[in-house]
Design a protein around this motif. Structure first.
Motif, mmCIF file in Angstrom:
data_model
loop_
_atom_site.group_PDB
_atom_site.id
_atom_site.type_symbol
_atom_site.label_atom_id
_atom_site.label_comp_id
_atom_site.label_asym_id
_atom_site.label_seq_id
_atom_site.Cartn_x
_atom_site.Cartn_y
_atom_site.Cartn_z
ATOM 1 N N SER A 19 26.871 -59.533 -52.864
ATOM 2 C CA SER A 19 26.475 -60.727 -52.100
ATOM 3 C C SER A 19 25.253 -61.426 -52.673
ATOM 4 N N ILE A 20 24.363 -60.691 -53.306
ATOM 5 C CA ILE A 20 23.130 -61.297 -53.815
ATOM 6 C C ILE A 20 23.017 -60.991 -55.307
ATOM 7 N N GLU A 21 22.844 -62.046 -56.080
ATOM 8 C CA GLU A 21 22.827 -61.821 -57.528
ATOM 9 C C GLU A 21 21.450 -61.341 -57.988
ATOM 10 N N LEU A 22 21.416 -60.128 -58.523
ATOM 11 C CA LEU A 22 20.148 -59.576 -59.026
ATOM 12 C C LEU A 22 20.361 -59.193 -60.492
ATOM 13 N N PRO A 23 19.311 -59.261 -61.317
ATOM 14 C CA PRO A 23 19.495 -58.969 -62.737
ATOM 15 C C PRO A 23 19.699 -57.477 -63.009
ATOM 16 N N ILE A 24 20.423 -57.176 -64.101
ATOM 17 C CA ILE A 24 20.511 -55.785 -64.563
ATOM 18 C C ILE A 24 19.485 -55.664 -65.686
ATOM 19 N N PRO A 25 18.448 -54.853 -65.502
ATOM 20 C CA PRO A 25 17.350 -54.799 -66.474
ATOM 21 C C PRO A 25 17.806 -54.457 -67.902
ATOM 22 N N LEU A 26 17.146 -55.050 -68.891
ATOM 23 C CA LEU A 26 17.333 -54.770 -70.330
ATOM 24 C C LEU A 26 18.808 -54.767 -70.753
ATOM 25 N N LYS A 27 19.572 -55.659 -70.124
ATOM 26 C CA LYS A 27 21.028 -55.641 -70.313
ATOM 27 C C LYS A 27 21.428 -55.895 -71.772
ATOM 28 N N ASP A 28 20.738 -56.828 -72.415
ATOM 29 C CA ASP A 28 21.153 -57.187 -73.771
ATOM 30 C C ASP A 28 20.323 -56.500 -74.846
ATOM 31 N N SER A 29 19.433 -55.611 -74.428
ATOM 32 C CA SER A 29 18.592 -54.927 -75.416
ATOM 33 C C SER A 29 19.292 -53.644 -75.873
ATOM 34 N N SER A 30 19.216 -53.372 -77.176
ATOM 35 C CA SER A 30 19.872 -52.159 -77.676
ATOM 36 C C SER A 30 18.963 -50.933 -77.526
ATOM 37 N N GLU A 31 17.731 -51.167 -77.125
ATOM 38 C CA GLU A 31 16.777 -50.073 -76.966
ATOM 39 C C GLU A 31 17.218 -49.148 -75.818
ATOM 40 N N ILE A 32 17.090 -47.841 -76.021
ATOM 41 C CA ILE A 32 17.407 -46.925 -74.923
ATOM 42 C C ILE A 32 16.107 -46.618 -74.192
ATOM 43 N N ALA A 33 15.850 -47.429 -73.178
ATOM 44 C CA ALA A 33 14.627 -47.299 -72.371
ATOM 45 C C ALA A 33 14.941 -47.899 -70.998
ATOM 46 N N PHE A 34 14.083 -47.618 -70.034
ATOM 47 C CA PHE A 34 14.338 -48.108 -68.678
ATOM 48 C C PHE A 34 13.225 -49.042 -68.218
ATOM 49 N N SER A 35 13.556 -49.908 -67.282
ATOM 50 C CA SER A 35 12.568 -50.836 -66.726
ATOM 51 C C SER A 35 13.041 -51.265 -65.345
ATOM 52 N N PHE A 36 12.127 -51.266 -64.393
ATOM 53 C CA PHE A 36 12.517 -51.658 -63.033
ATOM 54 C C PHE A 36 11.623 -52.738 -62.444
ATOM 55 N N ARG A 43 11.908 -59.107 -54.472
ATOM 56 C CA ARG A 43 10.852 -59.807 -53.718
ATOM 57 C C ARG A 43 11.240 -61.273 -53.496
ATOM 58 N N LEU A 44 11.755 -61.915 -54.556
ATOM 59 C CA LEU A 44 12.145 -63.326 -54.448
ATOM 60 C C LEU A 44 13.308 -63.503 -53.475
ATOM 61 N N ALA A 45 14.266 -62.565 -53.527
ATOM 62 C CA ALA A 45 15.412 -62.639 -52.603
ATOM 63 C C ALA A 45 14.928 -62.472 -51.164
ATOM 64 N N ALA A 46 13.990 -61.530 -50.960
ATOM 65 C CA ALA A 46 13.465 -61.297 -49.606
ATOM 66 C C ALA A 46 12.753 -62.552 -49.098
ATOM 67 N N GLU A 47 12.063 -63.248 -49.980
ATOM 68 C CA GLU A 47 11.361 -64.489 -49.579
ATOM 69 C C GLU A 47 12.365 -65.596 -49.275
ATOM 70 N N ARG A 48 13.395 -65.685 -50.137
ATOM 71 C CA ARG A 48 14.386 -66.744 -49.991
ATOM 72 C C ARG A 48 15.110 -66.659 -48.641
ATOM 73 N N TYR A 49 15.436 -65.426 -48.210
ATOM 74 C CA TYR A 49 16.226 -65.267 -46.977
ATOM 75 C C TYR A 49 15.363 -64.996 -45.736
ATOM 76 N N SER A 50 14.031 -65.116 -45.905
ATOM 77 C CA SER A 50 13.121 -64.813 -44.795
ATOM 78 C C SER A 50 13.268 -65.846 -43.654
ATOM 79 N N PRO A 51 13.193 -65.451 -42.353
ATOM 80 C CA PRO A 51 13.056 -64.088 -41.848
ATOM 81 C C PRO A 51 14.359 -63.309 -42.016
ATOM 82 N N LEU A 52 14.204 -62.046 -42.426
ATOM 83 C CA LEU A 52 15.388 -61.245 -42.784
ATOM 84 C C LEU A 52 16.057 -60.630 -41.561
#
Ligand code: KG4
Ligand code: ZN
Length: 332
Positions: free
Chosen positions: A189-206, A214-223
């Motif tokens: 229902s809500i489009e959120l990014p998948i981190p480091l999707k196009d990077s070939s590096e094997i590492a994580f990021s959140f 945070r932006l989605a929570a602001e956009r739909y406020s009051p939730l």
């Protein structure tokens, strides 16, 4: 038997494990979730004071087993300095008064041994550790050869659930409540990014995903409740897809047949299902720890300590100190 103590974060736990049979004889854990929920995260000073109350209470119940003890094991790294010290002080006092050797255990290695509670260890194995403080892939070839081959560039997987819950006003720890909310939401229902999707590096990021929440929570406020559920489901999907993408890259170059997920966040059933499917595609066997031993506990520390005991890997009782950093080797 070995008495083991865990106090690296907000769980006070003591266990007693039989050395030869690896059987768990005693285990008790007192969690501090309620005390930290007001602050939306663990406050180290409060955690240390609560350990100082809880650990002696649990130890009192262990007294009948003292006569059969051969060693005391304690988590000394990584974790919060002030809480690790509470466990170490108790372990030192026990060793000195009972005349027992002292074993130091790395908390991350302890999580890995949650796979082998009351069992033989299995090596080699690749392990994804997902906890509140860490997100990493560990290649374990033996008890004494464990290397971190990938880790997070910023927040950890569990921490991102905690922060998502905090932004939605759902309390602490966030993992279980976000998973519960996600069950009632629509993950598409809500489009959120998948981190480091196009990077070939094997590492994580959140951190980017956290900002998107945070932006989605602001956009739909009051939730309203349903929107919170939809955000949780969409967030959980993106966070797990990110882990699956990076593991896919890792599996392409790793020949290790066995793979496992450990750590508090490995209790997440959506994650378990997603990674089971991925392992199926790569013909890898997937292992999990029992749900009750995913989060911090002294049983995994005791199981790990059996290996150290057999090697005679004991510490200098007076000189042993804690370390906020892990002792597991990182490949650069
Ligand atoms: O391993 P652990 O008990 O403590 C650390 O070593 O950090 O992991 C705690 C973390 C917290 O961030 C918590 O929110 C997360 O694990 N967690 C979960 C779930 N249960 C606990 N994350 C996602 N889904 C869950 N079901
Ligand atoms: Zn942990």
């Amino acid at each position: 038997m070995i008495l083991s103590i865990e106090s690296s974060c907000d769980d006070s736990s003591i266990a007693i494990t039989e050395i030869d049979s690896k059987k768990v004889i005693f285990h008790k854990k007192i969690s501090q979730d309620e005390s930290h929920t007001l602050h939306g995260g663990v406050v180290p000073e409060i955690a240390a004071r609560l350990h100082a109350e809880a650990l002696p209470k649990i130890l009192e119940e262990c007294k009948p087993y003292f006569v059969g003890l051969k060693a005391v094991a304690v988590t000394t790294s990584p974790g919060l300095s002030v809480t690790l010290l509470e466990g170490l002080i108790m372990a030192k006092a026990l060793c000195m008064s009972l005349g027992l050797p002292l074993i130091a255990i790395d908390h991350l290695k302890g999580h890995l041994y949650s796979l082998f509670i009351e069992k033989e260890a299995l090596f080699p194995i690749s392990v994804l550790l997902v906890s509140g403080g860490h997100t990493m892939i560990i290649e374990a070839r033996s008890d004494s050869d464990m290397r971190v081959v990938a880790s997070t560039l910023d927040d950890s997987f569990g921490e991102s659930f905690d922060k998502c819950a905090k932004m939605l006003g759902l309390g602490y720890p966030g993992g279980p409540i976000v998973e519960k909310y996600a069950k009632g939401g629509d993950k598409d229902s809500i489009e959120l990014p998948i981190p480091l999707k196009d990077s070939s590096e094997i590492a994580f990021s959140f951190s980017g995903l956290k900002n998107a929440v945070r932006l989605a929570a602001e956009r739909y406020s009051p939730l309203d409740e349903q929107t919170k559920k939809n955000i949780c489901a969409s967030f959980q999907k993106s966070a797990c897809e990110h882990l699956a993408n990076k593991l896919k890259r890792y599996f392409k170059k790793s020949e290790t047949k066995s793979f496992a997920i450990v750590g508090g966040a490995s209790a997440n059933l959506y994650l378990r299902n997603r990674l089971s499917k991925l392992c199926g595609e790569f013909h890898k066997e997937i292992l999990f720890a029992p749900l009750e031993y995913c989060s911090d506990n002294a049983v995994m520390i005791g199981r790990c300590a059996i290996e150290s005991y057999k090697r005679g890997d004991f510490e200098d009782i007076v000189g042993l100190d804690i370390s906020p950093k892990s002792r597991i080797f990182t490949l650069s």
